[in-house]
Design an enzyme around this catalytic site. Structure first.
Site, PDB file in Angstrom:
ATOM      1  N   SER A  11      40.846  65.824  58.618  1.00  0.00           N
ATOM      2  CA  SER A  11      39.847  66.839  58.972  1.00  0.00           C
ATOM      3  C   SER A  11      40.334  67.737  60.098  1.00  0.00           C
ATOM      4  O   SER A  11      41.210  67.366  60.881  1.00  0.00           O
ATOM      5  CB  SER A  11      38.544  66.170  59.407  1.00  0.00           C
ATOM      6  OG  SER A  11      38.090  65.272  58.437  1.00  0.00           O
TER       7      SER A  11
HETATM    8  N1  SAH Z   1      38.902  60.420  58.384  1.00  0.00           N
HETATM    9  C1  SAH Z   1      40.092  60.816  57.658  1.00  0.00           C
HETATM   10  C2  SAH Z   1      39.783  61.955  56.720  1.00  0.00           C
HETATM   11  C3  SAH Z   1      40.142  61.575  55.348  1.00  0.00           C
HETATM   12  S1  SAH Z   1      39.581  62.621  54.034  1.00  0.00           S
HETATM   13  C4  SAH Z   1      41.231  61.139  58.628  1.00  0.00           C
HETATM   14  O1  SAH Z   1      41.008  61.128  59.836  1.00  0.00           O
HETATM   15  O2  SAH Z   1      42.351  61.360  58.166  1.00  0.00           O
HETATM   16  C5  SAH Z   1      38.412  61.569  53.241  1.00  0.00           C
HETATM   17  C6  SAH Z   1      38.920  60.233  52.777  1.00  0.00           C
HETATM   18  O3  SAH Z   1      37.823  59.574  52.148  1.00  0.00           O
HETATM   19  C7  SAH Z   1      40.030  60.289  51.737  1.00  0.00           C
HETATM   20  O4  SAH Z   1      41.122  59.573  52.213  1.00  0.00           O
HETATM   21  C8  SAH Z   1      39.411  59.616  50.515  1.00  0.00           C
HETATM   22  O5  SAH Z   1      40.322  58.861  49.761  1.00  0.00           O
HETATM   23  C9  SAH Z   1      38.344  58.746  51.142  1.00  0.00           C
HETATM   24  N2  SAH Z   1      37.252  58.330  50.270  1.00  0.00           N
HETATM   25  C10 SAH Z   1      36.650  59.043  49.279  1.00  0.00           C
HETATM   26  N3  SAH Z   1      35.683  58.308  48.709  1.00  0.00           N
HETATM   27  C11 SAH Z   1      35.655  57.110  49.349  1.00  0.00           C
HETATM   28  C12 SAH Z   1      34.869  55.920  49.204  1.00  0.00           C
HETATM   29  N4  SAH Z   1      33.906  55.795  48.274  1.00  0.00           N
HETATM   30  N5  SAH Z   1      35.123  54.884  50.046  1.00  0.00           N
HETATM   31  C13 SAH Z   1      36.093  54.966  50.987  1.00  0.00           C
HETATM   32  N6  SAH Z   1      36.872  56.044  51.148  1.00  0.00           N
HETATM   33  C14 SAH Z   1      36.658  57.112  50.349  1.00  0.00           C
END
Ligand code: SAH
Length: 234
Positions: free
Chosen positions: A78
C-alpha cells in the site's frame, strides 16, 4: 522490536521525504478524514521501518515514494500514506494484540509491530506468507506471526483482538472479524466493489454487539479473495 530513539538526523533523506509526503497528504485529505496530523508514535514507526526491504528488488529505488508498488504474486504494497493513516485509525496501544488480514509483503505488519505487543498476520497467498515471514524474521520483528490462509475467517485461536486491520477490499464486513474484535476495539477495513468504489471504514462493535461504522476516505485496494476450499465461516 521496539521503537528506537533515532534522532531525525539519522533518518535517511529519502525516508524523510516520504514522511514529509505523508504529512502533506494527511493535511490535504483532512477534509475527508477529519485529522490534519498523525501521532508522533505512528510517524516514528513509519520512520523506523526500511520499506525498501519489503518491495521487489526492481522497485528498491522507488521504495520511499508515496505510492503503492507491486510486490510478488500480482499484489501491491500500500501507499505509505494509507499505511500510516490505517495505523493511526486503529489507535494502537503498546499492550495490544492486533490481527492483520492481507499481510502481503509484511510492511504494514512491521510498522504495527513497533506500536503494539503482538501482530498476527493472515495472508491467502502462501508464497507471500512465507516471504513476509522470512523478511520480518531477518529484520528482527519478532512479535509478528504470519500464517497462510483465508483471513475472512480471522484467527479464532488468538481472538479476541484489540484491533483488526484488513488491507484488501471486502465486499461486506466479514462477520467472523466482527466477532473476533474486543468491545471498543477497532476494525479498519476497505469495503466496496472489486476494483470499483471502495471506502475505508472504521468499525466498532460495542458490548451489546451493536456495530457502528464511520467512512473515512475513498480508497483503491486489491480485492479480498476467498479460497474455494475455505470452510463455512458462519
Ligand atoms: N498489507 C500488505 C498489503 C498487501 S495487498 C503490505 O503491507 O504489503 C493485500 C494482500 O491481501 C495481498 O497480499 C492478498 O494476497 C491478500 N489477501 C487477499 N484476500 C485475502 C484473504 N481472504 N485472506 C488473507 N489475505 C488476503
Amino acid at each position: 522490536m521496539s521503537l528506537s530513539n533515532t534522532g531525525w538526523s539519522e533518518i535517511p533523506p529519502e525516508r524523510q521525504a516520504m514522511l514529509q509526503a505523508i504529512r502533506d497528504s494527511v493535511a490535504d485529505s483532512a477534509g475527508y478524514t477529519g485529522r490534519s496530523t498523525l501521532s508522533d508514535r505512528v510517524m516514528d514507526a513509519m520512520a523506523a521501518v526500511p520499506r525498501e526491504e519489503f518491495v521487489l528488488p526492481a522497485y528498491r529505488d522507488s521504495a520511499y515514494q508515496n505510492t503503492a508498488l507491486p510486490i510478488a504474486a500480482g499484489q501491491t504494497i500500500s501507499q505509505p500514506l494509507i499505511v500510516a493513516l490505517m495505523t493511526e485509525l486503529l489507535e494502537p496501544e503498546p499492550g495490544d494484540v492486533i490481527l492483520e488480514v492481507g499481510t502481503g509483503s509484511g510492511y504494514q505488519a512491521a510498522v504495527l509491530s513497533l506500536l503494539v505487543a503482538q501482530v498476527y498476520g493472515v495472508e491467502i497467498i502462501a508464497s507471500l506468507a512465507d516471504s513476509a515471514t522470512a523478511v520480518l524474521e531477518r529484520l528482527g520483528y519478532t512479535n509478528v506471526t504470519v500464517r497462510a490462509g483465508d483471513g475472512y475467517a480471522g484467527w479464532p485461536e488468538h481472538a479476541p483482538f484489540d484491533g483488526i486491520i484488513v488491507t484488501a477490499a471486502a465486499e461486506h464486513l466479514p462477520p467472523p472479524l466482527l466477532r473476533q474484535l474486543k468491545p471498543g476495539g477497532k476494525l479498519v477495513i476497505p469495503v466496496g466493489a472489486r476494483h470499483g468504489y471502495q471506502e475505508l471504514l472504521v468499525v466498532e462493535v460495542d458490548a451489546a454487539g451493536e456495530v457502528a461504522r464511520q467512512s473515512v476516505l475513498p480508497v483503491a485496494f486489491v480485492p479480498l479473495t476467498r479460497t474455494p476450499e475455505a470452510p463455512p465461516t458462519n
